[in-house]
Design an enzyme around this catalytic site. Structure first.
Site, PDB file in Angstrom:
ATOM      1  N   ARG A 229      -8.638  -0.564  -0.181  1.00 32.36           N
ATOM      2  CA  ARG A 229      -7.633  -1.198  -1.041  1.00 32.36           C
ATOM      3  C   ARG A 229      -8.254  -2.435  -1.681  1.00 32.36           C
ATOM      4  O   ARG A 229      -8.981  -3.193  -1.021  1.00 32.36           O
ATOM      5  CB  ARG A 229      -6.393  -1.611  -0.241  1.00 32.36           C
ATOM      6  CG  ARG A 229      -5.469  -0.478   0.141  1.00 32.36           C
ATOM      7  CD  ARG A 229      -4.763   0.150  -1.073  1.00 32.36           C
ATOM      8  NE  ARG A 229      -3.863   1.231  -0.703  1.00 32.36           N
ATOM      9  CZ  ARG A 229      -4.182   2.521  -0.661  1.00 32.36           C
ATOM     10  NH1 ARG A 229      -5.406   2.907  -0.972  1.00 32.36           N
ATOM     11  NH2 ARG A 229      -3.280   3.437  -0.332  1.00 32.36           N
ATOM     12  N   ASP A 253     -14.090   1.459  -5.518  1.00 31.17           N
ATOM     13  CA  ASP A 253     -13.169   2.472  -6.044  1.00 31.17           C
ATOM     14  C   ASP A 253     -11.771   1.869  -6.216  1.00 31.17           C
ATOM     15  O   ASP A 253     -10.865   2.547  -6.686  1.00 31.17           O
ATOM     16  CB  ASP A 253     -13.120   3.672  -5.086  1.00 31.17           C
ATOM     17  CG  ASP A 253     -12.289   4.815  -5.647  1.00 31.17           C
ATOM     18  OD1 ASP A 253     -12.479   5.149  -6.838  1.00 31.17           O
ATOM     19  OD2 ASP A 253     -11.442   5.363  -4.922  1.00 31.17           O
ATOM     20  N   GLU A 258      -5.719  -3.624  -9.838  1.00 26.12           N
ATOM     21  CA  GLU A 258      -5.918  -2.320 -10.479  1.00 26.12           C
ATOM     22  C   GLU A 258      -4.658  -1.730 -11.090  1.00 26.12           C
ATOM     23  O   GLU A 258      -4.726  -0.930 -12.022  1.00 26.12           O
ATOM     24  CB  GLU A 258      -6.505  -1.318  -9.464  1.00 26.12           C
ATOM     25  CG  GLU A 258      -5.539  -0.929  -8.350  1.00 26.12           C
ATOM     26  CD  GLU A 258      -6.140   0.077  -7.377  1.00 26.12           C
ATOM     27  OE1 GLU A 258      -7.273  -0.129  -6.943  1.00 26.12           O
ATOM     28  OE2 GLU A 258      -5.446   1.062  -7.046  1.00 26.12           O
ATOM     29  N   HIS A 290     -10.018   4.381  -8.465  1.00 24.19           N
ATOM     30  CA  HIS A 290      -9.244   4.837  -7.291  1.00 24.19           C
ATOM     31  C   HIS A 290      -9.200   6.379  -7.245  1.00 24.19           C
ATOM     32  O   HIS A 290      -8.124   6.973  -7.216  1.00 24.19           O
ATOM     33  CB  HIS A 290      -7.825   4.242  -7.331  1.00 24.19           C
ATOM     34  CG  HIS A 290      -7.202   4.131  -5.972  1.00 24.19           C
ATOM     35  ND1 HIS A 290      -6.429   3.058  -5.586  1.00 24.19           N
ATOM     36  CD2 HIS A 290      -7.237   4.951  -4.894  1.00 24.19           C
ATOM     37  CE1 HIS A 290      -6.009   3.234  -4.346  1.00 24.19           C
ATOM     38  NE2 HIS A 290      -6.490   4.388  -3.902  1.00 24.19           N
TER      39      HIS A 290
HETATM   40  P1  NAD Z   1      -6.337   5.262   9.501  1.00 23.08           P
HETATM   41  O1  NAD Z   1      -4.975   4.725   9.739  1.00 23.08           O
HETATM   42  O2  NAD Z   1      -6.709   6.570  10.116  1.00 23.08           O
HETATM   43  O3  NAD Z   1      -7.432   4.195   9.934  1.00 23.08           O
HETATM   44  C1  NAD Z   1      -7.332   2.836   9.679  1.00 23.08           C
HETATM   45  C2  NAD Z   1      -8.080   2.097  10.772  1.00 23.08           C
HETATM   46  O4  NAD Z   1      -8.051   0.703  10.472  1.00 23.08           O
HETATM   47  C3  NAD Z   1      -7.468   2.279  12.162  1.00 23.08           C
HETATM   48  O5  NAD Z   1      -8.456   2.664  13.085  1.00 23.08           O
HETATM   49  C4  NAD Z   1      -6.899   0.910  12.483  1.00 23.08           C
HETATM   50  O6  NAD Z   1      -6.953   0.603  13.874  1.00 23.08           O
HETATM   51  C5  NAD Z   1      -7.826   0.011  11.687  1.00 23.08           C
HETATM   52  N1  NAD Z   1      -7.263  -1.321  11.473  1.00 23.08           N
HETATM   53  C6  NAD Z   1      -5.958  -1.701  11.389  1.00 23.08           C
HETATM   54  N2  NAD Z   1      -5.857  -3.036  11.237  1.00 23.08           N
HETATM   55  C7  NAD Z   1      -7.123  -3.503  11.212  1.00 23.08           C
HETATM   56  C8  NAD Z   1      -7.695  -4.803  11.100  1.00 23.08           C
HETATM   57  N3  NAD Z   1      -6.908  -5.885  10.988  1.00 23.08           N
HETATM   58  N4  NAD Z   1      -9.031  -4.910  11.115  1.00 23.08           N
HETATM   59  C9  NAD Z   1      -9.830  -3.812  11.272  1.00 23.08           C
HETATM   60  N5  NAD Z   1      -9.353  -2.563  11.394  1.00 23.08           N
HETATM   61  C10 NAD Z   1      -8.023  -2.410  11.365  1.00 23.08           C
HETATM   62  O7  NAD Z   1      -6.478   5.315   7.922  1.00 23.08           O
HETATM   63  P2  NAD Z   1      -7.492   6.201   7.076  1.00 23.08           P
HETATM   64  O8  NAD Z   1      -6.853   7.498   6.744  1.00 23.08           O
HETATM   65  O9  NAD Z   1      -8.829   6.180   7.739  1.00 23.08           O
HETATM   66  O10 NAD Z   1      -7.524   5.354   5.708  1.00 23.08           O
HETATM   67  C11 NAD Z   1      -8.098   4.070   5.650  1.00 23.08           C
HETATM   68  C12 NAD Z   1      -7.716   3.423   4.337  1.00 23.08           C
HETATM   69  O11 NAD Z   1      -8.316   4.122   3.259  1.00 23.08           O
HETATM   70  C13 NAD Z   1      -6.199   3.510   4.013  1.00 23.08           C
HETATM   71  O12 NAD Z   1      -5.499   2.433   4.611  1.00 23.08           O
HETATM   72  C14 NAD Z   1      -6.181   3.409   2.520  1.00 23.08           C
HETATM   73  O13 NAD Z   1      -6.041   2.046   2.167  1.00 23.08           O
HETATM   74  C15 NAD Z   1      -7.550   3.896   2.087  1.00 23.08           C
HETATM   75  N6  NAD Z   1      -7.515   5.121   1.293  1.00 23.08           N
HETATM   76  C16 NAD Z   1      -8.091   5.106   0.053  1.00 23.08           C
HETATM   77  C17 NAD Z   1      -8.092   6.251  -0.726  1.00 23.08           C
HETATM   78  C18 NAD Z   1      -8.747   6.302  -2.087  1.00 23.08           C
HETATM   79  O14 NAD Z   1      -8.518   7.267  -2.852  1.00 23.08           O
HETATM   80  N7  NAD Z   1      -9.570   5.342  -2.459  1.00 23.08           N
HETATM   81  C19 NAD Z   1      -7.484   7.419  -0.233  1.00 23.08           C
HETATM   82  C20 NAD Z   1      -6.921   7.404   1.040  1.00 23.08           C
HETATM   83  C21 NAD Z   1      -6.952   6.248   1.793  1.00 23.08           C
END
Ligand code: NAD
Length: 345
Positions: A229, A253, A258, A290
Site C-alpha cells: 500500500r 506498484d 494514487e 497497482h
Molecule cells: P496477509 O494478511 O496474509 O499478511 C499480512 C502480514 O502482515 C501478516 O503476516 C501480518 O501478521 C503482518 N502484519 C500485520 N501488522 C504488521 C505490522 N505492524 N508490522 C509487520 N507486519 C505486520 O496479507 P497478504 O495477502 O499477504 O497481503 C499483504 C498486503 O499486500 C495487503 O495488506 C495489501 O495491502 C497488499 N496487496 C497488494 C496488491 C496489489 O495488487 N498491489 C494485491 C493484494 C494485496
C-alpha cells in the site's frame, strides 16, 4: 437484487459476466465510490467496491440510509473503509486471498527489473540504442533481502527469493512460529538489507513505516519494493533519498496519493502532484499502477469469491469473509472465528 458495482474496468466486468449469478442485477458504474458518488447506489441492496474507493463515515451513512446492507470488497486490503462507522449498520466482506502468487511474482518481476534495468533497456532498443552504459545491476544470489510482513504474499515471495539464493530476513508483528523464516527486529531489516520489500497491511502502525528515520538506518544503495500500500512509504522522504542516492532504486506498484490517478489514462493531463511526476521521471524508479494482482487466476477468484460472499449474505448464512474493527484478528487480516452466528453483528 440490484448491486451497485463501483470503479468498474472492462476486465472486472468480463470476469463477473462469465459467472452465473441469476439472483443479481449488476449496475456497473465507472466512477469510484465516495461521499459524492454514493447516491448512485440508490435502489440497490449491495455495493461492490475496490481498493481506491473512499468508504468514509459519510459514504457509509449515505449507503445505510439508502438501504445498502452489505459492502463486498473485491480486494484483500481494507484500509479505505471506516469500519467503526460501518459496525452495526453495514456488513463488510472482502476477498482475503485471490492469488497471493500474482502479487508475489509481480514483486519478483519488479525486483528483477529495477536491479537489471530491463525497463530502460526495452526503451533503448526500441530506438535502436544498443549501448549498455548505466544498465549495470548486481547478482541477487547472496544478497540480503528484508521482508516486512510474512502473510500469504510475503511467504511466497520469501520462497521465490530463496530460489535466487538470497539471504532472507523478515519482520512481522505476528511472526509465524511454524514457518521456516529467519525473523529479526525491524531495525535489523533496515540496517542489513540490500533490498527491502513490503508485504504488510496498511494500519496506524505501519503508516510511513518507511520514513526519513528508517531510511537513515538503511544501507547506502538499498533498493525498496512496495507492492502493498502506498502510505507505507513517506513519499517525500523516499524522493529525497533517491535524489541523494542513499536509496539506489525504488520499484513501486502503489503510491500514497494514487487514488487520484491510478487505473485512469491521465496521459493528456497536466499532473499537479509534483512528487508523483518527480518519481516517474527518475531513472532509478519503476512505478506501475497497482497492477500486481492482475492475473487471469486472480480476476477469476475475485469474481467467484465476491459472488460467494454475496450469496452467503442473502442466503442468511455465516459470512466467511466478513471483517469488522472488533474482530480479534483485525490487525492480522485473518478472519475472526468468534463471530456470533457467524456474522460480526
Ligand atoms: P496477509 O494478511 O496474509 O499478511 C499480512 C502480514 O502482515 C501478516 O503476516 C501480518 O501478521 C503482518 N502484519 C500485520 N501488522 C504488521 C505490522 N505492524 N508490522 C509487520 N507486519 C505486520 O496479507 P497478504 O495477502 O499477504 O497481503 C499483504 C498486503 O499486500 C495487503 O495488506 C495489501 O495491502 C497488499 N496487496 C497488494 C496488491 C496489489 O495488487 N498491489 C494485491 C493484494 C494485496
Amino acid at each position: 437484487m440490484k448491486i451497485a458495482f463501483f470503479d468498474t474496468k472492462p476486465y472486472d466486468k468480463q470476469y463477473f459476466d462469465l459467472l452465473e449469478h441469476p439472483l443479481y442485477e449488476i449496475k456497473y458504474l465507472e466512477t469510484k465510490l465516495n461521499a459524492d458518488t454514493a447516491t448512485l447506489a440508490k435502489g440497490c441492496t449491495a455495493v461492490v467496491a475496490f481498493v481506491n474507493d473512499d468508504i468514509d463515515a459519510s459514504t457509509i451513512d449515505q449507503l445505510y440510509d439508502m438501504g445498502i446492507k452489505i459492502i463486498a470488497m473485491r480486494c484483500a486490503g481494507y484500509n479505505n473503509i471506516d469500519f467503526e462507522e460501518a459496525y452495526d449498520k453495514i456488513h463488510v466482506v472482502r476477498v482475503p486471498a485471490y492469488s497471493p502468487y500474482a502479487v508475489a511474482e509481480y514483486a519478483a518481476a519488479l525486483m528483477l527489473s529495477i536491479n537489471r534495468k530491463t525497463h530502460k533497456a526495452y526503451n533503448r532498443t526500441r530506438e535502436f540504442n544498443f549501448a549498455l552504459n548505466n544498465l549495470e545491476g548486481f547478482d541477487l544470489h547472496g544478497k540480503t533481502i528484508g521482508i516486512i510482513g510474512t502473510g500469504q504474499i510475503g511467504k511466497i515471495f520469501i520462497s521465490i527469493c530463496k530460489g535466487f539464493g538470497m539471504n532472507v530476513i523478515a519482520y512481522d508483528k505476528f511472526p509465524d512460529k511454524t514457518a521456516d523464516i529467519n525473523y529479526v527486529e525491524l531495525d535489523r531489516i533496515f540496517e542489513e538489507s540490500d533490498i527491502i520489500s513490503l508485504h504488510c497491511p496498511l494500519s496506524d502502525e505501519t503508516h510511513y513505516i518507511i520514513n526519513e528515520d528508517s531510511i537513515e538506518k538503511m544501507k547506502q544503495g538499498v533498493y525498496i519494493i512496495n507492492t502493498s500500500r502506498g502510505p507505507l512509504i513517506e513519499s517525500h522522504a523516499l524522493l529525497k533519498a533517491l535524489q541523494t542516492r542513499k536509496v539506489a532504486g525504488a520499484a513501486l506498484d502503489v503510491y500514497e496519493e494514487e487514488s487520484a490517478f491510478f487505473y485512469e489514462d491521465c496521459s493528456s493531463e497536466i499532473i499537479t502532484d509534483e512528487v508523483l511526476t518527480l518519481l516517474v521521471a527518475m531513472p532509478n524508479v519503476l512505478l506501475t499502477s497497482h497492477q500486481a494482482f492482475l492475473t487471469k487466476e486472480a480476476l477469476e477468484n475475485i469474481a467467484k469469491t465476491t459472488i460467494l460472499n454475496l450469496n452467503e449474505f442473502f442466503e442468511d448464512k455465516p459470512l466467511t469473509n466478513e471483517i469488522c474493527y472488533k474482530g480479534k484478528t483485525f490487525e492480522t487480516g485473518k478472519n475472526c472465528l468468534e463471530k456470533p452466528k457467524g456474522r460480526c453483528f
